[in-house]
Design a protein around this motif. Structure first.
Motif, PDB file in Angstrom:
ATOM      1  N   LEU A   1       0.902  -1.258   0.086  1.00  0.00           N
ATOM      2  CA  LEU A   1      -0.101  -0.162   0.028  1.00  0.00           C
ATOM      3  C   LEU A   1       0.951   1.255   0.074  1.00  0.00           C
TER       4      LEU A   1
ATOM      5  N   PRO B   1       1.225 -13.697   2.124  1.00  0.00           N
ATOM      6  CA  PRO B   1       0.032 -12.598   2.416  1.00  0.00           C
ATOM      7  C   PRO B   1       0.587 -11.732   3.696  1.00  0.00           C
ATOM      8  N   MET B   2       1.549 -12.146   4.430  1.00  0.00           N
ATOM      9  CA  MET B   2       1.881 -11.417   5.775  1.00  0.00           C
ATOM     10  C   MET B   2       2.757 -10.235   4.977  1.00  0.00           C
TER      11      MET B   2
ATOM     12  N   CYS C   1       1.643  -8.243   2.418  1.00  0.00           N
ATOM     13  CA  CYS C   1       0.746  -7.820   1.231  1.00  0.00           C
ATOM     14  C   CYS C   1       0.608  -6.346   1.419  1.00  0.00           C
ATOM     15  N   THR C   2       0.734  -5.763   2.716  1.00  0.00           N
ATOM     16  CA  THR C   2       0.444  -4.346   2.972  1.00  0.00           C
ATOM     17  C   THR C   2       1.641  -3.442   2.895  1.00  0.00           C
ATOM     18  N   ASP C   3       2.883  -3.930   2.973  1.00  0.00           N
ATOM     19  CA  ASP C   3       4.168  -3.198   3.136  1.00  0.00           C
ATOM     20  C   ASP C   3       4.874  -3.623   2.043  1.00  0.00           C
TER      21      ASP C   3
END
Lengths: 282, 282
Positions: free
Chosen positions: A107, A146-147, A149-151
């Protein structure tokens, strides 16, 4: 007598503290025929010098790591990222390598919009497709666990990577199949088969998973056999697609980084022979 | 003036150090109408006493946590687990609760066989289906984030949970929809819609994700709004299925556990009002 499997490739990140000269020497001496290079040590000596060093080493370059990081919205940073990926495509080709691994990015700062970040990956690939084709380089989208996923990478499954790759020429856009990131996926078998069918497998990477995770989950990658991944069904699935390429071992792990790279090269080779090679009947 | 949303439920794990009496008192005083109970504090006072305490509190029990842990092969341990789940079904019903959350378990010690572990979940559910139906309790399979796949729950996506639930009566076997575990899933929207269509949503739980993860990734759950999850599309997707139940907030987080539970109850309520309630137009 050196017995390293001829299709085993050492990803340079596994011996992170070795500069390019050391990495090439260690791999050659250990009988490797292939290496996956990272841009930083290449750029440290300069591309022309790196090209000559690699040529002199006789090693194949299985992948170049890594492009991507283009999920941001704002234009100047986005332009810089696209330009940087173009530069990486050229470097990859110059090294006579045909695969540029992409870690797409997480993100953007302050954003919660996963859908938007994911859409911008396809937009970036549309800009890079022709460059990749012209250079003979496949951009290999890497689904990350997926761990992350955001960074780090908002592409989290192989199926999702294939969906993003679908509009593009498979010569230009493929996928990275890395056991650590995808072994947990209940759809992994069908996704590997699909990746093969669609001609998208650009690289196969092996690495083990165990718990508890390291405090920095990025450094939680282990020698094959030290964790709980069963390499047989994954390796057989890749084999069954008909894909034949060098298989890379990429380990981010502080303890491994702190080990003599020649020892690491031997351990990777031994782990590969035991856990992976039996299912790759070349 | 107490303004806690009437459909907000406090999962007891969020105020882990409060015993049952304290948890019930704190939630009542904070205006909650619903609580998700854990077996340990219930069994600490004994079931009959717990039933009376809950009745006196006037609170609804939205879920009971937690059954499952039945991926092992060997018979004595497997029998003990099935029996324990039967006991939990009875406790759940006695508390006038209709949802027992299932954390299914990871790989058995020494095993690398994810496929086998996953098959044994269905086998356990087949044994428990009639007990659940008779008791009026839905077993709510909880897909956990893939980082817990091997050591805690080898059900990692909502779609996978629905596939496992498919052979069973939806009154007996449903799913837990927890934002923290599934927000990253590129198929999350269609899986929530499918869960609704198939009548499988047993509980909706809200909790935020942020990085870097805590050193113990199990304790990395945060108040809604403190991380990067966009609760709008997930909450709207659940709303659009037509499911109407109490929405739970379950936070495993050392800092929250070290906070006065009354303060936590207020913070959960405030976070819910800001991040979730706007998309739940009751």
């Amino acid at each position: 007598m050196i017995m390293t499997n001829p299709i085993l490739s050492m990803n340079q990140a596994t011996i992170k503290y070795a500069d390019l000269a050391t990495a090439l020497r260690v791999c050659s001496e250990a009988g490797y025929r292939s290496i996956g290079l990272w841009r930083e040590p290449v750029e440290e000596v300069g591309l022309d010098t790196a090209v000559k060093m690699v040529k002199d080493s006789g090693l194949r370059v299985s992948t170049m790591c890594r492009g991507g990081f283009f999920t941001m919205e704002e234009e100047p940073a986005r332009r810089a990222s696209i330009d940087d990926n173009r530069k990486l495509i050229e470097e990859t080709a110059a090294l006579d390598c045909h695969v540029l691994v992409l870690v797409v990015g997480g993100l953007p700062e302050g954003s919660k919009d996963l859908t938007g970040a994911r859409l911008r990956i396809g937009e970036a690939l549309a800009e890079l497709e022709k460059d990749a084709l012209d250079a003979g380089v496949t951009l290999a989208i890497e689904p990350l666990h997926p761990m992350y996923c955001t960074d780090r990478a908002c592409v989290s499954t192989l199926g999702q990577a294939l969906d993003i790759a679908a509009p593009f020429n498979p010569k230009a856009v493929g996928v990275t199949v890395d056991t650590f990131h995808i072994f947990w996926d209940p759809q992994v078998q069908e996704s590997i088969a699909r990746a093969g069918r669609e001609g998208r497998i650009a690289t196969y990477q092996v690495c083990d998973w165990k718990t508890p995770l390291e405090a920095d989950p990025l450094l939680s990658r282990h020698y094959m056999g030290e964790g709980v991944i069963d390499f047989r069904p994954l390796t057989e699935a890749v084999w069954n697609t008909g894909w034949r390429g060098d298989i890379e071992c990429e380990l981010f792990n502080q303890k491994i980084w702190d080990t003599d790279p020649a020892v690491v090269a031997k351990k990777v080779s031994d782990a590969f022979d035991k856990e992976v090679a039996p299912y790759w009947p070349l």
